[in-house]
Motif scaffolding. Structure first.
Motif: not given
Length: 258
Positions: A181-185
């Motif tokens: 999620v921390a990738q930007g999802w």
């Protein structure tokens, strides 16, 4: 545009429930998991009669994923993850549908933990995270939808204290989901319903559905370029209560037109 994800737990045995739900809700795109059917036994004709084109990646008895569309024929872009630790297992298929890239996934369960199955789950998760980063880097509108076999936080599981040793709630697994999620999802369901009790799975045992003793393990993640189009999200909980239904319920999102 409505995009749904549904672990059918055996597509041929659950076909009447699936077809009824498709007729009632008419999602534009559906990601299916746990087909439990070889390529030749996928019910393509029945789904075409229901108005859906399909691509699928099956195997005998286990796993299997598919993408349905009642718009254009899905244009397959990938079958299996890059660096998949076991390419013989059918767990990922990806296609472009009406300007959105759809990744349909069935992440390994991982039990018992510790053990070889849990190690495989973590290797598969690492491969998914690596591929997801390449998708974010393209800037394309992408949905990663499916059965992640992860309860991300304690509020995503009934009585979390009972799940501390389970592979679906292990600290390493929750941390891997957080890295993804921390990738930007964007976690669509939790974004629309930040404080609600939301479950997508209820075991067949101990009247779990009747007691609402569930888990939220089915997720739809939206890439940074797609997240602003999110308008609604939900769980079609009542489908789980139908005769001969899967132990999962369909989850869905609604996107504004581009």
């Amino acid at each position: 545009m409505r995009i749904a994800s549904y672990n059918v737990n055996g597509i041929n045995g659950r076909l009447p429930v699936l077809l009824d739900w498709l007729a009632e809700c008419r999602p534009d795109v559906v990601c299916l998991q746990e087909l439990k059917a070889p390529e030749a036994r996928f019910p393509r004709l029945a789904l075409e009669e229901a108005g859906y084109h399909a691509i699928w990646h099956g195997q005998p008895s286990w796993n299997g994923v598919a993408i349905l569309s009642r718009r254009d024929l899905p244009v397959e872009t990938r079958r299996g993850l890059p660096d998949d630790p076991d390419p013989t297992q059918s767990r990922y298929v990806e296609a472009a549908v009406d300007g959105v890239l759809i990744g349909c996934l069935y992440l390994p369960n991982g039990n018992p933990r510790p053990g070889a199955k849990f190690d495989y789950k973590m290797r598969w998760f690492d491969a998914l995270i690596a591929h997801a980063q390449t998708l974010v880097d393209t800037g394309l509108p992408v949905v990663l939808a499916g059965d992640y076999n992860v309860m991300p936080t304690p509020r995503d599981v009934y009585k979390p204290e009972r799940w501390q040793d389970d592979a679906l709630f292990a600290p390493e697994v929750c941390a891997a989901f957080a890295r993804l999620v921390a990738q930007g999802w964007t976690d669509a369901l939790r974004t629309v319903h930040p404080d609600a009790t939301l479950y997508t799975f209820w075991d067949y045992l101990r009247n779990a559905y009747g007691r609402d003793a569930g888990l939220r393990i089915d997720h739809l993640l939206l890439s940074p370029s797609l997240a602003p189009r999110l308008r609604d999200a939900g769980v079609d909980r009542a489908v789980r209560g139908r005769d001969k239904s899967s132990d999962h319920a369909p989850v869905w999102i609604t996107l504004a037109n581009e």
